[in-house]
Design a protein around this motif. Structure first.
Motif, PDB file in Angstrom:
ATOM      1  N   PRO A 143       0.653  -1.403  -0.099  1.00  0.00           N
ATOM      2  CA  PRO A 143      -0.250  -0.183   0.071  1.00  0.00           C
ATOM      3  C   PRO A 143       0.880   1.339   0.173  1.00  0.00           C
ATOM      4  N   HIS A 144       2.342   1.130   0.473  1.00  0.00           N
ATOM      5  CA  HIS A 144       3.047   2.330   0.397  1.00  0.00           C
ATOM      6  C   HIS A 144       3.062   3.094  -1.038  1.00  0.00           C
ATOM      7  N   ASP A 145       3.241   2.186  -2.189  1.00  0.00           N
ATOM      8  CA  ASP A 145       3.494   2.951  -3.371  1.00  0.00           C
ATOM      9  C   ASP A 145       2.225   2.458  -4.323  1.00  0.00           C
ATOM     10  N   PRO A 198       2.083   6.097   9.377  1.00  0.00           N
ATOM     11  CA  PRO A 198       0.522   5.709   9.064  1.00  0.00           C
ATOM     12  C   PRO A 198       0.426   4.474   9.893  1.00  0.00           C
ATOM     13  N   HIS A 199       1.232   3.457  10.387  1.00  0.00           N
ATOM     14  CA  HIS A 199       0.802   2.272  10.933  1.00  0.00           C
ATOM     15  C   HIS A 199      -0.026   1.992  12.050  1.00  0.00           C
ATOM     16  N   VAL A 200      -0.977   3.125  12.291  1.00  0.00           N
ATOM     17  CA  VAL A 200      -1.827   2.908  13.379  1.00  0.00           C
ATOM     18  C   VAL A 200      -3.070   1.679  13.559  1.00  0.00           C
ATOM     19  N   SER A 237      12.032  -5.022   9.481  1.00  0.00           N
ATOM     20  CA  SER A 237      12.655  -4.437   8.007  1.00  0.00           C
ATOM     21  C   SER A 237      12.263  -3.075   7.819  1.00  0.00           C
ATOM     22  N   HIS A 238      11.038  -2.801   8.172  1.00  0.00           N
ATOM     23  CA  HIS A 238      10.687  -1.292   8.053  1.00  0.00           C
ATOM     24  C   HIS A 238       9.816  -0.848   9.288  1.00  0.00           C
ATOM     25  N   ALA A 239       9.722   0.403   9.557  1.00  0.00           N
ATOM     26  CA  ALA A 239       8.929   0.803  10.847  1.00  0.00           C
ATOM     27  C   ALA A 239       7.602   0.604  11.021  1.00  0.00           C
ATOM     28  N   PHE A 240       7.109  -0.486  10.977  1.00  0.00           N
ATOM     29  CA  PHE A 240       5.564  -0.606  11.037  1.00  0.00           C
ATOM     30  C   PHE A 240       5.051  -0.828  12.402  1.00  0.00           C
ATOM     31  N   LEU A 241       6.115  -1.071  13.427  1.00  0.00           N
ATOM     32  CA  LEU A 241       5.628  -1.399  14.782  1.00  0.00           C
ATOM     33  C   LEU A 241       5.818  -0.246  15.988  1.00  0.00           C
ATOM     34  N   GLY A 271      12.941   3.014   7.079  1.00  0.00           N
ATOM     35  CA  GLY A 271      11.959   3.967   7.565  1.00  0.00           C
ATOM     36  C   GLY A 271      10.722   3.555   7.630  1.00  0.00           C
ATOM     37  N   LEU A 272       9.817   4.715   7.613  1.00  0.00           N
ATOM     38  CA  LEU A 272       8.419   4.474   7.687  1.00  0.00           C
ATOM     39  C   LEU A 272       7.824   3.672   6.520  1.00  0.00           C
ATOM     40  N   SER A 273       8.686   3.814   5.210  1.00  0.00           N
ATOM     41  CA  SER A 273       8.073   3.110   3.909  1.00  0.00           C
ATOM     42  C   SER A 273       9.168   2.013   3.626  1.00  0.00           C
TER      43      SER A 273
END
Ligand SMILES: [Zn+2]
Length: 300
Positions: free
Chosen positions: A72-74, A129-131, A193-197, A213-215
């Motif tokens: 969904p990031h891209d 965005p990872h709420v 792997s990426h900042a989703f937590l 990072g975030l993406s």
């Protein structure tokens, strides 16, 4: 970047075209009582789709814009998809940090009488965005979805609210499971792997260490990789969390260098077609995620 800019300009143009042309659909008409799929709802990505389905039940036709298995990031919608959204009763998205294209058209959709629900409003901190991975925030998101649907279809308010209660109970259970995990955890560092937590780490007292990072598109520098290696060695990190369905080479490089094992979490930005086929949903995947976190943080 240039391409993205052009695309956004085109979206704005398309919005203008839609505002100038009279909308064929009459939004003043209340949904017919006997029609089971009288409401048409579009959601942007998987968790919003899953929550909406669970609240709307049989009273709405819910469609997810981001295809199964797509990051969904891209994502950017096709022009046909944008046109489809203009034919909906309700459009549900998270916020600008996740779907910048949706934020661009939101105001115009609203002008056209389409109910726009921006579920992440005020919940998103520092552009992260990872709420949806935080059960408490996911519960708030669901309440907002329910409120929005009810405002358009009061006729079935009772059912929507009952469905919300069932859903909220599941979020409470999940919240409890995370609390138990946090209590039992011998280790607090979660290398991802990426900042989703970030939200989960904040709520339950874990330490998120993100390679990217975030993406999923951010890339770590050589210096960052060296720092990560040193951190993992110093803190006895035995597991690196990668993502299902992604080939994230930096996780593999790091894991190899420190002799750690890779475990694949599912950040739930999307569900793969095979997962949908297998009947998985947000809650079953979160349970799988919890089991993997348990391996890394609790087990010897
Ligand atoms: Zn993400």
């Amino acid at each position: 970047m240039k391409k993205a800019k052009l695309f956004l300009m085109f979206l704005v143009f398309l919005s203008l075209v839609f505002s100038l042309t009279a909308c064929a659909k009459n939004r003043q008409t209340a949904p017919a009582e006997d029609d089971n799929s009288s409401l048409k709802i579009y959601t942007t990505f998987y968790p919003l789709y899953d929550f909406t389905k669970k609240i709307a039940g049989d009273f709405a036709e819910v469609e997810n814009l981001i295809p199964a298995g797509v990051d969904p990031h891209d994502f950017e919608p096709s022009l046909k998809q944008v046109a489809d959204i203009y034919g909906a009763d309700i459009f549900i998205y998270l916020g600008e940090s996740m779907e910048p294209w949706a934020a661009k058209i939101a105001q115009n959709l609203d002008k056209q009488g389409i109910k726009v629900i921006e579920v992440g409003k005020g919940l998103i901190k520092n552009n992260d965005p990872h709420v949806w991975l935080d059960p408490v925030l996911a519960k708030t998101i669901s309440e907002r979805i329910c409120e929005g649907i009810v405002s358009i279809d009061r006729e079935h308010e009772k059912t929507y609210k009952e469905n919300l209660v069932n859903l909220s109970n599941k979020f409470d259970e999940l919240d409890n499971a995370f609390k138990v995990l946090a209590e039992k955890a011998a280790r607090k560092d979660i290398v991802v792997s990426h900042a989703f937590l970030g939200y989960v780490a904040d709520r339950y007292g874990f330490n998120q260490v993100a390679i990217r990072g975030l993406s999923t598109h951010d890339e770590p520098s050589l210096k960052k990789m060296e720092e990560l290696k040193a951190f993992c060695k110093a803190n006895g990190v035995k597991y690196i969390f990668d993502e299902q369905g992604e080939t994230l080479e930096f996780s593999t490089i790091l894991a190899n260098e420190i002799g750690a094992q890779i475990l694949a979490l599912n950040p739930l930005g999307t569900l793969r077609p095979e997962d949908i086929q297998a009947g998985k949903d947000y809650f079953s995947v979160m349970k799988e995620n919890l089991e993997l976190l348990n391996i890394a943080l609790v087990q010897e």
